[in-house]
Design a protein around this motif. Structure first.
Motif, short mmCIF file in Angstrom:
data_model
loop_
_atom_site.label_atom_id
_atom_site.label_comp_id
_atom_site.label_asym_id
_atom_site.label_seq_id
_atom_site.Cartn_x
_atom_site.Cartn_y
_atom_site.Cartn_z
N THR A 95 0.86 -1.19 0.00
CA THR A 95 0.00 0.00 0.00
C THR A 95 0.89 1.24 0.00
OG1 THR A 95 -0.03 -0.06 2.42
CG2 THR A 95 -1.89 -1.08 1.28
N PRO A 96 0.48 2.35 -0.65
CA PRO A 96 -0.61 2.32 -1.63
C PRO A 96 -0.07 1.88 -2.99
CG PRO A 96 0.26 4.52 -1.44
CD PRO A 96 1.06 3.68 -0.48
N VAL A 97 -0.96 1.66 -3.93
CA VAL A 97 -0.53 1.35 -5.30
C VAL A 97 -1.18 2.34 -6.23
CG1 VAL A 97 -0.12 -1.10 -4.92
CG2 VAL A 97 -2.40 -0.34 -5.53
N ARG A 98 -0.44 2.72 -7.26
CA ARG A 98 -1.01 3.61 -8.25
C ARG A 98 -1.97 2.82 -9.13
NH1 ARG A 98 4.89 6.04 -9.84
NH2 ARG A 98 5.24 7.23 -7.92
N ALA A 99 -2.76 3.54 -9.88
CA ALA A 99 -3.77 2.88 -10.73
C ALA A 99 -3.10 1.96 -11.72
CB ALA A 99 -4.59 3.94 -11.46
N ARG A 100 -3.57 0.75 -11.75
CA ARG A 100 -3.09 -0.21 -12.75
C ARG A 100 -4.26 -1.11 -13.13
NH1 ARG A 100 0.98 -4.60 -10.24
NH2 ARG A 100 1.68 -2.99 -8.82
N ARG A 101 -4.13 -1.77 -14.22
CA ARG A 101 -5.21 -2.62 -14.68
C ARG A 101 -5.47 -3.72 -13.66
NH1 ARG A 101 -4.50 -6.92 -18.06
NH2 ARG A 101 -2.44 -6.12 -18.55
N ALA A 102 -6.71 -3.90 -13.30
CA ALA A 102 -7.06 -4.87 -12.26
C ALA A 102 -6.58 -6.26 -12.64
CB ALA A 102 -8.58 -4.89 -12.05
N GLY A 103 -5.95 -6.89 -11.67
CA GLY A 103 -5.51 -8.27 -11.88
C GLY A 103 -4.27 -8.41 -12.71
N SER A 104 -3.64 -7.29 -13.11
CA SER A 104 -2.46 -7.40 -13.95
C SER A 104 -1.24 -7.72 -13.12
CB SER A 104 -2.24 -6.10 -14.73
OG SER A 104 -1.90 -5.07 -13.83
N GLY A 105 -0.26 -8.28 -13.73
CA GLY A 105 1.00 -8.62 -13.05
C GLY A 105 2.11 -8.65 -14.07
N GLY A 106 3.32 -8.27 -13.63
CA GLY A 106 4.45 -8.26 -14.55
C GLY A 106 4.99 -9.65 -14.79
N TYR A 107 6.07 -9.68 -15.56
CA TYR A 107 6.66 -10.98 -15.90
C TYR A 107 7.16 -11.71 -14.66
CZ TYR A 107 9.76 -14.51 -17.65
OH TYR A 107 10.37 -15.70 -17.87
N GLY A 108 7.71 -10.94 -13.69
CA GLY A 108 8.24 -11.57 -12.49
C GLY A 108 7.20 -12.40 -11.77
N LEU A 109 6.01 -11.82 -11.55
CA LEU A 109 4.95 -12.55 -10.85
C LEU A 109 4.44 -13.71 -11.69
CD1 LEU A 109 2.87 -9.71 -9.14
CD2 LEU A 109 4.43 -11.35 -8.07
N ARG A 110 4.32 -13.51 -12.99
CA ARG A 110 3.86 -14.62 -13.85
C ARG A 110 4.85 -15.77 -13.82
NH1 ARG A 110 2.82 -10.36 -17.41
NH2 ARG A 110 4.50 -11.04 -18.80
N SER A 111 6.15 -15.44 -13.85
CA SER A 111 7.18 -16.47 -13.79
C SER A 111 7.13 -17.21 -12.46
CB SER A 111 8.57 -15.84 -13.99
OG SER A 111 9.59 -16.78 -13.79
N LEU A 112 6.97 -16.47 -11.36
CA LEU A 112 6.89 -17.10 -10.04
C LEU A 112 5.65 -17.98 -9.93
CD1 LEU A 112 8.02 -14.04 -7.94
CD2 LEU A 112 9.08 -16.30 -7.84
#
Length: 340
Positions: free
Chosen positions: A295-312
């Motif tokens: 917290t907090p997070v700036r506006a981003r597309r709901a449910g989106s994640g970068g490559y790092g999280l997808r890889s993990l």
């Protein structure tokens, strides 16, 4: 150990053949008998030469009156070894010549059926088993060589991947800190338009460099941070303005422990990148579940994640775990469930 066992096997075989020669009375000439038996110790290393020596000694012995069937055993053993040779000329032509010569010689002593035909059939059976043994040995050697080559390639690939992961982690963490600090400086310092334009160019170049690094080694980004590396990484993020506590421990064995450290570091880096200085990260451990709240997070597309999280998520799923992430109001929540 294997060498000693083979030596005892060869000595036992030589002793057994010598005993059979003596008991059966097959040996008409002791030197010829020894010439048939002793070369067999080298039949694996020099199959062609041993076959020639043993076959010639057997032929001469036959002409001198050796008529016992046991007298053919050394030649059969030599033929069996030569039949397994990798040389086609030895395996086919030399073996065929030796078998025919011995069969014809036996036919002149015992007759075409009792001598020649039976000898030829016996030598053929020995030759077939020798060819099959040699083929199997070559296949096993080829498989062993292939396995060794694959192991070498895997080791080289693992080393390249390790270096790529370290490069990615270093660049991602360092550039992120530089971008955050430059962004903060841009909003707090009074710049003239030309200076502000230069700062904007620096920010743009930094973001582009970070994206290019991620794209270049995306297929190798499987970060393997140890506890010490994670602690150092979090210290750098704290210095850049991230409010992050020490990561609680979880009793995990490698490679799950590596995934745990990677996830903690990735979530902290993302929190600073998307929340900026003043962002906070909390780690909660309950049993085999790790929850990370940013917290907090700036506006981003709901449910989106970068490559790092997808890889993990893909890595954790491979081991039977699960990773979920997404927005929860002003928070970004990552939940990892580790397998037992």
């Amino acid at each position: 150990m294997l060498r000693d066992a083979r030596l005892w096997l060869e000595l036992s075989l030589a002793g057994l053949l010598a005993g059979l020669f003596v008991i059966s009375g097959a040996a008409v000439s002791a030197p010829l008998g020894l010439a048939q038996i002793l070369p067999l110790a080298w039949r694996r290393g020099y199959p062609a030469l041993v076959l020639v020596v043993v076959a010639l000694a057997t032929l001469v012995h036959l002409r001198l009156g050796m008529w016992r069937v046991v007298g053919y055993l050394p030649a059969m053993l030599a033929l069996h070894a030569a039949a397994g040779s990798g040389s086609r000329s030895v395996r086919i032509w030399l073996c065929a010549a030796a078998a025919l010569a011995l069969s014809i010689s036996d036919a002149t002593l015992r007759g075409p059926v009792e001598g020649g035909l039976i000898s030829l059939v016996s030598f053929t059976v020995v030759w077939v088993t020798g060819v099959e043994r040699g083929q199997h040995a070559r296949e096993r050697a080829a498989l062993a060589a292939t396995a060794a080559e694959h192991a070498r390639l895997r080791a080289e690939s693992a080393e390249r991947e390790r270096l790529a992961r370290r490069l990615h982690d270093t660049l991602a963490g360092t550039v992120t800190v530089m971008l955050v600090q430059t962004e903060a400086l841009r909003h707090t310092a009074a710049f003239a338009p030309p200076e502000r334009e230069r700062v904007d160019r620096v920010l743009s170049a930094g973001r582009r460099a970070l994206d290019e690094v991620r794209d270049a080694i995306a297929d190798l980004d499987r970060r393997d941070a140890s506890g010490a590396e994670l602690s150092a990484h979090l210290s750098r993020l704290r210095a850049a303005g991230l409010d992050v506590p020490a990561v609680p421990s979880m009793d995990l064995a490698p490679p799950l422990a590596d995934l745990f450290h990677r996830l903690a570091g990735e979530a902290a880096t993302n929190a600073l990148r998307h929340g900026g200085p003043g962002a906070r990260v909390e780690y909660l451990v309950e049993g085999r579940v790790l929850t990370i709240v940013s917290t907090p997070v700036r506006a981003r597309r709901a449910g989106s994640g970068g490559y790092g999280l997808r890889s993990l998520a893909a890595d954790l799923h491979e081991y039977g775990g699960a990773l979920a992430y997404g927005r929860d109001g002003e928070c970004w929540v990552v939940t990892a469930t580790f397998p037992e």
